[in-house]
Scaffold this motif. Structure first.
Motif, PDB file in Angstrom:
ATOM      1  N   LEU A   1       0.831  -1.211   0.000  1.00  9.80           N
ATOM      2  CA  LEU A   1       0.000   0.000   0.000  1.00  9.80           C
ATOM      3  C   LEU A   1       0.859   1.252   0.000  1.00  9.80           C
ATOM      4  O   LEU A   1       0.620   2.184  -0.767  1.00  9.80           O
ATOM      5  N   LEU A   2       1.868   1.267   0.869  1.00  9.72           N
ATOM      6  CA  LEU A   2       2.666   2.492   0.964  1.00  9.72           C
ATOM      7  C   LEU A   2       3.660   2.627  -0.179  1.00  9.72           C
ATOM      8  O   LEU A   2       3.929   3.725  -0.657  1.00  9.72           O
ATOM      9  N   GLU A   3       4.170   1.485  -0.656  1.00  5.76           N
ATOM     10  CA  GLU A   3       5.174   1.571  -1.725  1.00  5.76           C
ATOM     11  C   GLU A   3       4.550   1.862  -3.079  1.00  5.76           C
ATOM     12  O   GLU A   3       5.060   2.658  -3.858  1.00  5.76           O
ATOM     13  N   LYS A   4       3.424   1.187  -3.339  1.00  6.97           N
ATOM     14  CA  LYS A   4       2.845   1.292  -4.689  1.00  6.97           C
ATOM     15  C   LYS A   4       1.823   2.415  -4.815  1.00  6.97           C
ATOM     16  O   LYS A   4       1.485   2.811  -5.923  1.00  6.97           O
ATOM     17  N   LEU A   5       1.274   2.860  -3.694  1.00  6.53           N
ATOM     18  CA  LEU A   5       0.244   3.899  -3.766  1.00  6.53           C
ATOM     19  C   LEU A   5       0.726   5.123  -2.982  1.00  6.53           C
ATOM     20  O   LEU A   5       0.409   5.290  -1.797  1.00  6.53           O
ATOM     21  N   PRO A   6       1.509   5.978  -3.618  1.00  2.10           N
ATOM     22  CA  PRO A   6       2.147   7.076  -2.885  1.00  2.10           C
ATOM     23  C   PRO A   6       1.162   8.084  -2.298  1.00  2.10           C
ATOM     24  O   PRO A   6       1.536   8.852  -1.406  1.00  2.10           O
ATOM     25  N   PHE A   7      -0.073   8.053  -2.766  1.00  2.00           N
ATOM     26  CA  PHE A   7      -1.067   8.992  -2.208  1.00  2.00           C
ATOM     27  C   PHE A   7      -1.651   8.483  -0.890  1.00  2.00           C
ATOM     28  O   PHE A   7      -2.415   9.190  -0.237  1.00  2.00           O
ATOM     29  N   VAL A   8      -1.306   7.250  -0.481  1.00  2.30           N
ATOM     30  CA  VAL A   8      -1.747   6.749   0.838  1.00  2.30           C
ATOM     31  C   VAL A   8      -0.761   7.261   1.889  1.00  2.30           C
ATOM     32  O   VAL A   8       0.448   7.065   1.775  1.00  2.30           O
ATOM     33  N   ASP A   9      -1.286   7.932   2.912  1.00  2.00           N
ATOM     34  CA  ASP A   9      -0.419   8.567   3.914  1.00  2.00           C
ATOM     35  C   ASP A   9      -0.165   7.687   5.129  1.00  2.00           C
ATOM     36  O   ASP A   9       0.856   7.806   5.783  1.00  2.00           O
ATOM     37  N   PHE A  10      -1.149   6.841   5.476  1.00  5.83           N
ATOM     38  CA  PHE A  10      -0.921   5.973   6.633  1.00  5.83           C
ATOM     39  C   PHE A  10      -1.708   4.681   6.529  1.00  5.83           C
ATOM     40  O   PHE A  10      -2.699   4.594   5.797  1.00  5.83           O
ATOM     41  N   VAL A  11      -1.197   3.671   7.247  1.00  9.65           N
ATOM     42  CA  VAL A  11      -1.787   2.336   7.247  1.00  9.65           C
ATOM     43  C   VAL A  11      -1.902   1.898   8.706  1.00  9.65           C
ATOM     44  O   VAL A  11      -0.939   2.053   9.472  1.00  9.65           O
ATOM     45  N   ALA A  12      -3.076   1.384   9.084  1.00 12.93           N
ATOM     46  CA  ALA A  12      -3.268   0.953  10.473  1.00 12.93           C
ATOM     47  C   ALA A  12      -3.956  -0.401  10.497  1.00 12.93           C
ATOM     48  O   ALA A  12      -5.048  -0.562   9.939  1.00 12.93           O
ATOM     49  N   GLY A  13      -3.336  -1.385  11.125  1.00 12.05           N
ATOM     50  CA  GLY A  13      -3.931  -2.716  11.236  1.00 12.05           C
ATOM     51  C   GLY A  13      -4.994  -2.771  12.325  1.00 12.05           C
ATOM     52  O   GLY A  13      -5.100  -1.853  13.150  1.00 12.05           O
ATOM     53  N   PRO A  14      -5.768  -3.863  12.368  1.00 13.48           N
ATOM     54  CA  PRO A  14      -6.891  -3.961  13.312  1.00 13.48           C
ATOM     55  C   PRO A  14      -6.496  -3.853  14.786  1.00 13.48           C
ATOM     56  O   PRO A  14      -7.334  -3.495  15.611  1.00 13.48           O
ATOM     57  N   ASP A  15      -5.242  -4.163  15.126  1.00 14.38           N
ATOM     58  CA  ASP A  15      -4.845  -4.062  16.536  1.00 14.38           C
ATOM     59  C   ASP A  15      -4.259  -2.693  16.877  1.00 14.38           C
ATOM     60  O   ASP A  15      -3.731  -2.508  17.973  1.00 14.38           O
ATOM     61  N   ASN A  16      -4.324  -1.751  15.940  1.00 11.77           N
ATOM     62  CA  ASN A  16      -3.614  -0.488  16.143  1.00 11.77           C
ATOM     63  C   ASN A  16      -4.515   0.743  16.131  1.00 11.77           C
ATOM     64  O   ASN A  16      -4.026   1.863  15.991  1.00 11.77           O
ATOM     65  N   TYR A  17      -5.825   0.523  16.291  1.00 13.15           N
ATOM     66  CA  TYR A  17      -6.731   1.678  16.195  1.00 13.15           C
ATOM     67  C   TYR A  17      -6.557   2.664  17.342  1.00 13.15           C
ATOM     68  O   TYR A  17      -6.757   3.863  17.159  1.00 13.15           O
ATOM     69  N   LEU A  18      -6.163   2.151  18.521  1.00 16.65           N
ATOM     70  CA  LEU A  18      -5.984   3.087  19.643  1.00 16.65           C
ATOM     71  C   LEU A  18      -4.832   4.064  19.381  1.00 16.65           C
ATOM     72  O   LEU A  18      -4.769   5.129  19.977  1.00 16.65           O
ATOM     73  N   ASP A  19      -3.935   3.670  18.458  1.00 19.76           N
ATOM     74  CA  ASP A  19      -2.790   4.541  18.137  1.00 19.76           C
ATOM     75  C   ASP A  19      -3.103   5.534  17.022  1.00 19.76           C
ATOM     76  O   ASP A  19      -2.213   6.267  16.588  1.00 19.76           O
ATOM     77  N   LEU A  20      -4.344   5.519  16.515  1.00 19.01           N
ATOM     78  CA  LEU A  20      -4.639   6.348  15.339  1.00 19.01           C
ATOM     79  C   LEU A  20      -4.306   7.830  15.514  1.00 19.01           C
ATOM     80  O   LEU A  20      -3.763   8.447  14.585  1.00 19.01           O
ATOM     81  N   PRO A  21      -4.595   8.438  16.666  1.00 19.33           N
ATOM     82  CA  PRO A  21      -4.238   9.867  16.773  1.00 19.33           C
ATOM     83  C   PRO A  21      -2.736  10.096  16.539  1.00 19.33           C
ATOM     84  O   PRO A  21      -2.350  11.014  15.821  1.00 19.33           O
ATOM     85  N   GLU A  22      -1.921   9.198  17.107  1.00 16.46           N
ATOM     86  CA  GLU A  22      -0.473   9.332  16.923  1.00 16.46           C
ATOM     87  C   GLU A  22      -0.079   9.033  15.462  1.00 16.46           C
ATOM     88  O   GLU A  22       0.747   9.734  14.864  1.00 16.46           O
ATOM     89  N   ILE A  23      -0.706   7.999  14.890  1.00 21.38           N
ATOM     90  CA  ILE A  23      -0.403   7.618  13.497  1.00 21.38           C
ATOM     91  C   ILE A  23      -0.738   8.777  12.558  1.00 21.38           C
ATOM     92  O   ILE A  23       0.045   9.135  11.676  1.00 21.38           O
ATOM     93  N   VAL A  24      -1.912   9.380  12.765  1.00 24.85           N
ATOM     94  CA  VAL A  24      -2.334  10.490  11.898  1.00 24.85           C
ATOM     95  C   VAL A  24      -1.382  11.674  12.074  1.00 24.85           C
ATOM     96  O   VAL A  24      -0.977  12.327  11.106  1.00 24.85           O
TER      97      VAL A  24
END
Ligand code: SF4
Length: 423
Positions: A77-100
């Protein structure tokens, strides 16, 4: 599970100060939640991301991909689709504010399974529906069915503590939810991490929640469906007489190759016990056609099982190999034309069964939970019976979230219709 994940994604971001926008055109952050179970859903994601990239050229925003495809395709996703800014797996939603926050500076990925699983919890759940609450009880799966990507996307089984589940259900019911829907990849394997109490005990606890009038659960695995669960369902009138019990195939040979852990005979015996202990229960199921090496005889075994059990609904799909799975390593040798023909035949058979089941409701009065306006026209509303059948009916007032009695006057393969007796 997907809808509940979206409630978590939105809830975590709202708690961090975001506000929900109605459409991507108005948003500063767009998170696309994804499903990896079928190849088709993954293909749809890529075409949707393409549309969002066009939108992003006109007006910049942060674009993220979450969920199961994010988990297994993170590098792609990140390598082939440069317009994607972030990727979050199902166990990482609590980290979304930090990821964003990080993604505002550089592309960011969090797609790890923590050894210490953190449940999202009700305080970070933006519920879409005030009268029906999804309450997750577990996450992940240990079964490794040979066609299924879920254990690779969601990790191994993790169970929420019973007191947390009860507290969430009580809070939801206190806020107006009359229906509780327990969620998990395999809810029947539930064990409270503290007490060891199993799913039957969890059902008892749910039925003691004041205000919760209907309790449902999804998804069940036939191999974990013990008689204690049947007894708990029979003893608790709040547990709805509807059960989704994935079959996948009616051929024992194919079930073995799928690593499902039960035979055709064992599935039939379970369905018979359920029908005997819970008269009137409506069963629904999932079926895959064209699994590698499936013969006409195997397919006919699935059809004959459908005729015998008489499901009130099925979700049926053509097999497609998924990455990382055991079945992806064996030849996908049933030609597409045969898969198509079998799917059409299976769905036609199921339609005749549903027509008959639904017709048996005509003339009866049923209790319905209103869900909102019906697509069938002005003044028409929709709802569901406790057996999870869709009912369209006339009503003077919007009955969303309320119980009412509907006299069934007609039926089709996919729904009932009728008139309101009382509101
Ligand atoms: S039980 Fe099988 S089909 Fe269901 S989520 Fe687990 S591995 Fe997938």
């Amino acid at each position: 599970m997907n809808e509940n994940d979206s409630e978590h994604i939105a809830g975590v971001l709202v708690r961090a100060g975001a506000a929900k926008a109605d459409r991507p055109e108005d948003a500063d952050i767009v998170v696309v939640n994804t499903c990896a179970v079928r190849q088709k859903s993954e293909e749809k994601l890529y075409s949707y991301l393409g549309r969002l990239s066009g939108l992003k050229k006109k007006r910049p925003f942060l674009l993220g991909v979450a969920g199961c495809v994010a988990q297994v395709r993170k590098a792609h996703l990140l390598e082939k689709l440069p317009f994607v800014d972030f990727v979050a797996g199902p166990d990482n939603y609590l980290d979304l504010p930090e990821i964003v926050g990080r993604a505002a500076e550089a592309p960011t990925v969090r797609a790890d399974f923590g050894t210490d699983w953190r449940e999202v919890g009700p305080e970070a759940t933006a519920r879409e529906n005030p009268w029906s609450a999804f309450v997750p009880v577990m996450e992940g799966c240990d079964n490794f069915c040979s066609y299924c990507i879920v254990p690779f996307c969601r990790g191994r089984e993790k169970f929420r503590p019973l007191p947390n589940i009860v507290a969430e259900a009580r809070a939801a019911a206190g806020a107006g939810a009359v229906e509780i829907q327990l969620l998990g990849q395999n809810v029947n394997s539930y064990r409270d991490p503290e007490s060891g109490l199993g799913f039957a005990g969890l059902l008892d606890a749910m039925c003691a929640v004041p205000g919760a009038e209907w309790v449902r659960f999804i998804t069940s695995h036939p191999k974990n469906f013990g008689d204690d669960i049947i007894r708990a369902m029979a003893a608790n009138p709040k547990v709805c007489p509807a059960l989704h019990l994935p079959l996948q195939s009616g051929s024992t040979r194919i079930l073995e190759r799928m690593n499902r852990g039960y035979t055709r005979e064992e599935y039939l015996a379970l369905a018979a016990r359920l029908k005997e202990s819970l008269p009137g229960i409506l069963l629904s199921t999932d079926v895959i056609v064209g699994f590698p090496s499936e013969t006409e005889e195997d397919f006919e075994a699935t059809c004959s099982l459908l005729r015998e059990v008489r499901f009130a609904g099925i979700f049926s799909f053509r097999y497609s190999p998924r990455p990382l799975t055991a079945a992806a390593a064996i030849p996908d040798d049933v030609p597409l034309e045969i898969k198509r023909r079998r799917l059409i035949a299976l769905q036609a058979l199921q339609k005749t069964i549903q027509v008959e089941i639904n017709r048996s409701f005509v003339g009866r009065e049923v209790r319905v939970l209103g869900t909102g306006p019906s697509p069938k026209g002005a003044g028409r509303f929709a709802g569901r019976t406790d057996g999870n059948l869709v009912v369209n009916f006339d009503s003077a007032a919007d009955p969303s979230g309320r119980f009412l009695t509907v006299r069934i006057t007609g039926s089709g393969p996919y729904s009932l219709h009728g008139t309101t007796v009382e509101l």
